[in-house]
Design an enzyme around this catalytic site. Structure first.
Site, short mmCIF file in Angstrom:
data_model
loop_
_atom_site.label_atom_id
_atom_site.label_comp_id
_atom_site.label_asym_id
_atom_site.label_seq_id
_atom_site.Cartn_x
_atom_site.Cartn_y
_atom_site.Cartn_z
N HIS A 54 0.88 -1.37 0.02
CA HIS A 54 0.03 0.18 -0.02
C HIS A 54 0.80 1.17 0.10
CE1 HIS A 54 -3.64 2.45 0.55
NE2 HIS A 54 -3.67 2.31 1.97
N HIS A 97 -2.78 -2.51 -9.58
CA HIS A 97 -3.63 -1.73 -8.55
C HIS A 97 -4.99 -2.61 -8.57
CE1 HIS A 97 -6.22 1.50 -6.73
NE2 HIS A 97 -5.15 1.99 -6.51
N ASP A 157 2.46 5.42 -6.88
CA ASP A 157 3.70 5.11 -5.85
C ASP A 157 4.92 5.26 -6.71
OD1 ASP A 157 1.67 3.44 -3.65
OD2 ASP A 157 2.85 5.20 -3.03
#
Ligand code: SDX
Length: 429
Positions: free
Chosen positions: A268, A307, A363
């Site tokens: 995460h 994702h 990210d």
């Protein structure tokens, strides 16, 4: 007009159940009427990781993973990243509308009047060892704030909720900056009046220009955009954790601390730190094919890719990639960007990733920017926390004011031992 119901037939018994369809969902509790024996508990839905379960009704953030759409209260993330500011987006997430100039001015003043942290918290931050990871420190600090403001337990009091929201948004950047100064053994840099949210944070972090000791406006804008892009993302892992905690009427400090703990994981919010370490480990663009072979052999994951929701490009990744080059124009390029860009190109042309619909997520590029701005790698997930906090707080308020919400308590499929009698220790094998 077709009937808005779903009829399910249990072929074990021939029994059928007709369930109402609302918002393209069915009430899971309706399955319980399907039983084999009259005294059975009734049927459950099994959904590890909640891949196909709606836990709440929300009006905050809309994500369409197939079309790469992200909207906060209906406003496209691309427009907000271009036109808005982090505190304006925080207001939008929490109150549902863009503020007027007066509302924004008052909201900003309220939050910036809460940037000083309690001396008790300063003392706590000093107790952590030099190498303490900022996430462990930040999670502890936020939870500790619940001891300083016991009135925060009055979660159903509107004014009290707002006061805690101002405190959390105002104090978290200061706590994080102080934690980093303690880690480096540097003297504290207090918040400075006259600086806006992101400028104050960079100032307290000591990320200022050598020439005049001021924060660079390009880096301030980049920080603000990065915070906006991280501000909310519907029912992700950490937001779901927050909602679970808040469903027991725990105070917002403990709920945010729990959410930050969930975000810390490398799958995460910890992914941005893991991406930097991955790029550094690859070290050179000519090592990319060998690294991707290791990914395809399942020895490692391509961090920053994939994702649960976005099965096309994460719209935030595209914006962050643009911000990266704006930051590099000030800081000088980060050599890891070349590896990242070529790694992305290789992956987007490789059927292993294309067939699994794995694309860069929020990210993948954010850590490269943070490093170029001067943040230590360990700090990256904590920066995600600062950005996500207004979203968590908006989700918190939505939960505690939702009449349909109850304390979170999922069921299970029990596969353990049937009843058995206790065996005295002397008689055990
Ligand atoms: C965030 O949910 C949110 O909204 C999160 C977030 C937010 O704003 O809150 O967007 C922020 O957390 C972004 C994600 C950051 N994490 C990473 O970058 C870590 C690397 N990515 C993953 O581990 C993974 O993609 C997840 C955790 C993000 C999603 O996991 P899923 O949806 O459970 O997918 P999966 O693990 O079931 O994978 C499906 C397939 C598998 O292959 P098969 O077993 O079917 O052959 O894809 C493969 C996986 O092995 N896969 C990857 C991969 N991610 C998935 N293979 C290599 N590298 C990866 N990164």
């Amino acid at each position: 007009m077709s009937k808005q119901t779903l009829t399910i037939t249990d072929n074990r018994t021939g029994q059928s159940a007709e369930l109402p369809i609302e918002h393209d969902t069915i009430p899971a509790i309706g399955l319980r009427q399907l039983k084999v024996q009259a005294d059975d508990f009734g049927m459950l839905a099994y959904d590890p990781g909640y891949t196909n379960t709606a836990s709440c009704k929300s009006r905050i953030t809309f994500v369409d993973g197939d079309r790469g759409i992200l909207r906060y209260r209906g406003y496209p993330i691309e427009q907000l990243a271009e036109e808005s500011t982090f505190l304006e987006v925080a207001y939008l997430l929490l109150f549902g509308e863009l503020p007027t100039a007066g509302e924004l001015s008052d909201w900003t003043a309220r939050i910036l009047s809460h940037t000083q942290i309690h001396e008790n918290l300063v003392d706590l931050l000093k107790t952590f060892q030099a190498g303490a990871h900022p996430m462990g420190v930040l999670i502890s600090a936020v939870a500790a704030m619940s001891t300083l403001y016991p009135e925060a337990k009055q979660v159903n009091d509107v004014d009290n909720r707002l006061l805690q929201i101002w405190r959390i948004l105002g104090q978290l950047p200061t706590a994080l900056a102080f934690a980093d100064q303690n880690r480096l053994g540097r003297p504290r840099t207090d918040p400075r009046a006259g600086l806006d949210y992101s400028a104050n944070f960079l100032h307290m972090m000591g990320l200022t220009r050598q020439a005049d000791g001021e924060v660079d406006p390009v880096l301030v804008r980049a920080m603000d955009v990065l915070f906006m892009l991280h501000a909310d993302h519907e029912q992700n892992c950490s937001t779901s954790a927050l909602r679970n905690i808040a469903s027991s009427e725990a105070d917002p400090y403990c709920a945010v601390a729990g959410a930050a703990a969930a975000l810390y994981g490398p799958l995460h919010g910890g992914a941005n730190e893991a991406v930097l370490r991955m790029l550094a480990e690859i070290g050179d663009t000519k090592e990319i094919p060998a690294f991707l072979d290791r990914v395809k052999n399942r020895e490692v994951r391509l961090m920053g890719f994939g994702h649960r929701v976005y099965k096309n490009y994460d719209p935030r990744a595209q914006i962050i990639k643009r911000v990266a080059y704006e930051v590099f124009a000030v800081t000088g390029s980060n050599p890891l960007i070349d590896i990242a860009v070529e790694l992305e190109q290789h992956a987007l042309e490789d059927d292993y990733f294309v067939s699994r619909r794995l694309y860069p997520n929020v990210d993948f590029y954010s850590g490269i920017i943070y490093q170029a701005m001067g943040f230590p790698v360990e700090m990256f997930p904590a920066l995600f926390v600062l950005g996500r906090t207004p979203g968590w707080l908006a989700q918190w308020v939505e939960l505690v004011t939702d009449p349909e919400q109850r304390i979170a308590r999922p069921r299970q499929i029990y596969l353990g031992e049937a009843e058995r009698a206790y065996v005295p220790i002397g008689e055990r094998g």
